[in-house]
Each structure stands twice: as C-alpha cells, then as structure tokens.
Motif scaffolding. Structure first.
Motif, PDB file in Angstrom:
ATOM      1  N   ALA A   1       0.842  -1.202   0.000  1.00 50.20           N
ATOM      2  CA  ALA A   1       0.000   0.000   0.000  1.00 50.20           C
ATOM      3  C   ALA A   1       0.874   1.248   0.000  1.00 50.20           C
ATOM      4  O   ALA A   1       1.103   1.869   1.040  1.00 50.20           O
ATOM      5  CB  ALA A   1      -0.924  -0.005   1.214  1.00 50.20           C
ATOM      6  N   GLY A   2       1.381   1.610  -1.186  1.00 51.02           N
ATOM      7  CA  GLY A   2       2.196   2.802  -1.338  1.00 51.02           C
ATOM      8  C   GLY A   2       1.542   3.805  -2.266  1.00 51.02           C
ATOM      9  O   GLY A   2       0.389   3.647  -2.675  1.00 51.02           O
ATOM     10  N   ILE A   3       2.278   4.840  -2.600  1.00 54.02           N
ATOM     11  CA  ILE A   3       1.742   5.878  -3.476  1.00 54.02           C
ATOM     12  C   ILE A   3       1.513   5.334  -4.881  1.00 54.02           C
ATOM     13  O   ILE A   3       0.557   5.733  -5.563  1.00 54.02           O
ATOM     14  CB  ILE A   3       2.709   7.086  -3.501  1.00 54.02           C
ATOM     15  N   GLY A   4       2.363   4.424  -5.340  1.00 54.57           N
ATOM     16  CA  GLY A   4       2.166   3.833  -6.657  1.00 54.57           C
ATOM     17  C   GLY A   4       0.861   3.069  -6.752  1.00 54.57           C
ATOM     18  O   GLY A   4       0.105   3.221  -7.723  1.00 54.57           O
ATOM     19  N   ARG A   5       0.583   2.257  -5.750  1.00 53.06           N
ATOM     20  CA  ARG A   5      -0.686   1.525  -5.715  1.00 53.06           C
ATOM     21  C   ARG A   5      -1.858   2.495  -5.591  1.00 53.06           C
ATOM     22  O   ARG A   5      -2.926   2.292  -6.192  1.00 53.06           O
ATOM     23  CB  ARG A   5      -0.677   0.542  -4.546  1.00 53.06           C
ATOM     24  N   LEU A   6      -1.660   3.580  -4.839  1.00 51.10           N
ATOM     25  CA  LEU A   6      -2.690   4.604  -4.705  1.00 51.10           C
ATOM     26  C   LEU A   6      -2.984   5.251  -6.056  1.00 51.10           C
ATOM     27  O   LEU A   6      -4.150   5.514  -6.384  1.00 51.10           O
ATOM     28  CB  LEU A   6      -2.240   5.659  -3.701  1.00 51.10           C
ATOM     29  N   ALA A   7      -1.945   5.503  -6.842  1.00 50.41           N
ATOM     30  CA  ALA A   7      -2.138   6.102  -8.165  1.00 50.41           C
ATOM     31  C   ALA A   7      -2.937   5.178  -9.079  1.00 50.41           C
ATOM     32  O   ALA A   7      -3.852   5.622  -9.785  1.00 50.41           O
ATOM     33  CB  ALA A   7      -0.786   6.430  -8.784  1.00 50.41           C
ATOM     34  N   ILE A   8      -2.593   3.892  -9.071  1.00 52.40           N
ATOM     35  CA  ILE A   8      -3.307   2.936  -9.919  1.00 52.40           C
ATOM     36  C   ILE A   8      -4.771   2.836  -9.509  1.00 52.40           C
ATOM     37  O   ILE A   8      -5.683   2.865 -10.347  1.00 52.40           O
ATOM     38  CB  ILE A   8      -2.624   1.555  -9.844  1.00 52.40           C
ATOM     39  N   ASP A   9      -5.029   2.732  -8.212  1.00 50.36           N
ATOM     40  CA  ASP A   9      -6.412   2.651  -7.729  1.00 50.36           C
ATOM     41  C   ASP A   9      -7.185   3.924  -8.054  1.00 50.36           C
ATOM     42  O   ASP A   9      -8.388   3.870  -8.372  1.00 50.36           O
ATOM     43  CB  ASP A   9      -6.424   2.392  -6.223  1.00 50.36           C
ATOM     44  N   SER A  10      -6.530   5.081  -7.968  1.00 45.73           N
ATOM     45  CA  SER A  10      -7.199   6.350  -8.232  1.00 45.73           C
ATOM     46  C   SER A  10      -7.583   6.475  -9.701  1.00 45.73           C
ATOM     47  O   SER A  10      -8.668   6.963 -10.029  1.00 45.73           O
ATOM     48  CB  SER A  10      -6.301   7.517  -7.821  1.00 45.73           C
TER      49      SER A  10
ATOM     50  N   THR B   1      -8.122   3.951 -11.689  1.00 44.77           N
ATOM     51  CA  THR B   1      -9.167   2.953 -11.929  1.00 44.77           C
ATOM     52  C   THR B   1     -10.544   3.465 -11.513  1.00 44.77           C
ATOM     53  O   THR B   1     -11.544   3.221 -12.203  1.00 44.77           O
ATOM     54  CB  THR B   1      -8.835   1.657 -11.163  1.00 44.77           C
ATOM     55  N   THR B   2     -10.604   4.192 -10.389  1.00 43.89           N
ATOM     56  CA  THR B   2     -11.875   4.686  -9.873  1.00 43.89           C
ATOM     57  C   THR B   2     -12.196   6.112 -10.335  1.00 43.89           C
ATOM     58  O   THR B   2     -13.186   6.701  -9.879  1.00 43.89           O
ATOM     59  CB  THR B   2     -11.866   4.650  -8.341  1.00 43.89           C
ATOM     60  N   LEU B   3     -11.337   6.661 -11.200  1.00 34.85           N
ATOM     61  CA  LEU B   3     -11.527   8.036 -11.703  1.00 34.85           C
ATOM     62  C   LEU B   3     -11.593   9.046 -10.559  1.00 34.85           C
ATOM     63  O   LEU B   3     -12.388   9.991 -10.571  1.00 34.85           O
ATOM     64  CB  LEU B   3     -12.791   8.131 -12.572  1.00 34.85           C
ATOM     65  N   ASP B   4     -10.722   8.827  -9.572  1.00 35.63           N
ATOM     66  CA  ASP B   4     -10.651   9.725  -8.419  1.00 35.63           C
ATOM     67  C   ASP B   4      -9.728  10.893  -8.784  1.00 35.63           C
ATOM     68  O   ASP B   4      -8.524  10.880  -8.493  1.00 35.63           O
ATOM     69  CB  ASP B   4     -10.118   8.957  -7.206  1.00 35.63           C
ATOM     70  N   LEU B   5     -10.277  11.917  -9.428  1.00 36.56           N
ATOM     71  CA  LEU B   5      -9.476  12.981 -10.021  1.00 36.56           C
ATOM     72  C   LEU B   5      -8.646  13.779  -9.012  1.00 36.56           C
ATOM     73  O   LEU B   5      -7.478  14.069  -9.278  1.00 36.56           O
ATOM     74  CB  LEU B   5     -10.379  13.915 -10.830  1.00 36.56           C
ATOM     75  N   PRO B   6      -9.176  14.185  -7.852  1.00 36.40           N
ATOM     76  CA  PRO B   6      -8.321  14.903  -6.902  1.00 36.40           C
ATOM     77  C   PRO B   6      -7.117  14.084  -6.452  1.00 36.40           C
ATOM     78  O   PRO B   6      -6.015  14.618  -6.314  1.00 36.40           O
ATOM     79  CB  PRO B   6      -9.272  15.189  -5.726  1.00 36.40           C
TER      80      PRO B   6
END
Length: 323
Positions: free
Chosen positions: A273-282, A284-289
């Motif tokens: 659970a790092g920033i890279g995984r956070l970027a991929i998940d974001s 995928t979910t279209l979490d623009l902010p």
C-alpha cells in the motif's frame, strides 16, 4: 553554487505550475467531476449540491486558482477547512488527499530508496569487478548475466519470486513494517520487492560502470599515476573510480522517474500500500483529486532529487563548474 540552485529551484516551480495547469484543465474540462464524485443512483439535486460544495459552479480558471492557492494557504469546503497543503478530498474515500499521500509515502520511500541502494551497490560493484578483471571469464560471466537480467520485467519476475519463496513457505509475504518499531521486520518485509525492482537497474548499472571504468583507466591522469609507481589497486579506487561516477550520477538523476515507475509496478505486484498503488487505484476509480495530487507530489519529488543530483556534480568531480 547558490545562483545555480536558485535557477534550478525557480525552473522547478515553473514546471510544477505548468504541469498542474495542464493536468487540471485536462481532467476537469473533459467531463463533470461531480458525476464521478456522486457515484451510483445520483440525482440532479445531488449533482447540484456537489457543484456547490466543491466550487465546481465557478468558472474553470477560478477553480484552478482556488486549487493552486489551496496548496499554499488551505481551502474551505462545506465539510470543513482543508489545511495547507490542500489538494482537496478524494471522491472515493472522502479523505484528505494530502493526508492519504503522507500515510502512503513511507512505503514508497522505503521501496524506492532501498531498491536504489540495492542496484547501485550490486550494479556498480559488479561493474567495477568486471573492469578490474577485464577479458577474464569473470568479466564475460558478469556481462552475460547483466544482458539476461536487463530483459526481465518486474511483472514477470515478481510472480516467479513469489512462487519460489513465498507460496512455498520459505519466506513470509512481503509487507511494509515501520522502520522505527521493527527494523528487522522492515528489512525482511521489503527484501524481495527490493531485489525484484532493482533487477533491471542492476543490469544497466553493471554495464555502465564497467564501460566508464575502462574508459577512465585510459585517461592521462590515471596513466600518470601508474607511471609514478602507485599501487594498481590504489590508482583504480582513488583516481579511476571517482571519475567513473560522473556518468553514473547523471543517469541516476534521469532514472528517478523510472525508479518511481518501477516502485508503482512493484507495489501492485506485491500488494504493497504505497503511493504507486494509490495512483493505480485512483485512475481505476476516476478519483481525479487523488490522481492530480499524486502526480504533482511525485513530480515535485523527482525535480527535487534532480536538483540534488546536479549539485552533487561539483563535489564528485572538481572539473565540473556550476555557473
């Protein structure tokens, strides 16, 4: 040195502003972020409320200014005040983007820095050994192995390593443990990801350090030192090795972005659970902010490291002058 650092810092700030502007207008101009934040079963009244709460009812330049100023002075939302540096709130989790990134940063920092140490120590060490034993079986073996490793990708090697060491029960599954509370657990938890992520970089730096060392051994000052009767090992380490670091440091500065990219793939492969995984998940979910915050945060880190690398040139080689 100081004028150089000021110029590079100013250039980095301009780059970040331009990057944030392009990203903001691309993400927020091609669609309605309120639809992404609203989720399923969204009504027109809910969309209108989200527009008001997030300031999406304002003109786009005003929205960008609010976003940019919020990074430095904070920003007020309907759910409360977002303290600086404020990148907004996640559409998916409703959490502060900055707080989420800071929470994930230790994992990515440990992975990236540990991987860099691994490929620098192993790669440069193997390259120097190959240059020292140039033309021997050892030199040919190191060169051949580095050629093979340079073609192995993280997403292929990662599952293989997991199958051999983790699924067989030899080692525990990789995980991040706080360094200050359990240094041994931190090291063992990231050992496999470090080795896997550093494989491609190790092969590259092995070949590079070998070739640059061989070139340095032909330089005039190195041959002069040999002619004065200095021991070969002393000349190798004192004169040739120092000069060979310049191109390595240059490539290291250029590889920082690749290092973060490698950390992203490694985190996904080993479920860290790092920033890279956070970027991929974001994404995928279209979490623009969250996407915008992660990209700007990563770009800022890369620019800072590049400035440090450039400033290090003068200390490594006195012939380099920063004017």
């Amino acid at each position: 040195m100081l004028p150089f650092l000021f110029r590079r810092t100013f250039g980095a700030i301009v780059t970040l502003i331009l990057l944030s502007a392009v990203t903001f207008f691309v993400f927020f101009a091609v669609g309605d972020p309120a639809l992404m934040a609203c989720g399923k079963n969204c009504t027109a009244d809910n969309i209108a409320l989200i527009h008001q709460n997030l300031g999406l009812d304002k003109p786009l330049p005003t929205q960008y200014w609010d976003f940019l100023s919020g990074i430095f002075v904070g920003r007020d939302y309907s759910i409360g005040h977002c303290s600086a540096p404020c990148f907004g709130y996640s559409f998916a989790t409703k959490q502060d983007v900055w707080a989420t990134m800071v929470d994930r940063l230790p994992t990515t920092a440990s992975l990236a820095l540990g991987g860099a140490v691994a490929f620098l120590v192993i790669g440069i060490g193997a390259g120097l050994l190959a240059a020292w034993k140039r033309g021997t079986f050892l030199d040919k073996a190191v060169t051949s192995i580095s050629m093979v490793l340079s073609s192995v990708q993280i997403y292929i090697l990662g599952p293989i390593v997991l199958g051999i060491f983790v699924y067989s029960g030899v080692m525990d599954s990789p995980k991040y443990v706080d360094l200050t509370s359990n240094p041994a657990g931190w090291f063992m938890g990231l050992l496999l990801p470090w080795l896997v992520m550093s494989t491609i970089f190790t092969a590259q730096y092995t070949r590079m350090s070998r070739s640059t060392m061989i070139e340095q051994l032909q330089e005039e000052h190195v041959r002069t030192a040999k002619a004065k009767g200095m021991p070969a090992r002393y000349v190798f380490l004192r004169y040739a090795w120092r000069g060979s670091l310049i191109p390595i440091v240059t490539i290291l500065g250029m590889d920082l972005s690749s290092l973060f990219g490698g950390a992203m793939i490694t985190e996904f492969t080993f479920s860290l659970a790092g920033i890279g995984r956070l970027a991929i998940d974001s994404v995928t979910t279209l979490d623009l902010p969250m996407v915008l915050g992660v990209m700007l945060f990563s770009a800022a880190l890369i620019l800072v490291f590049n400035i440090i690398v450039d400033a290090a040139y003068a200390f490594i080689d006195p012939r380099v002058r920063l004017s």
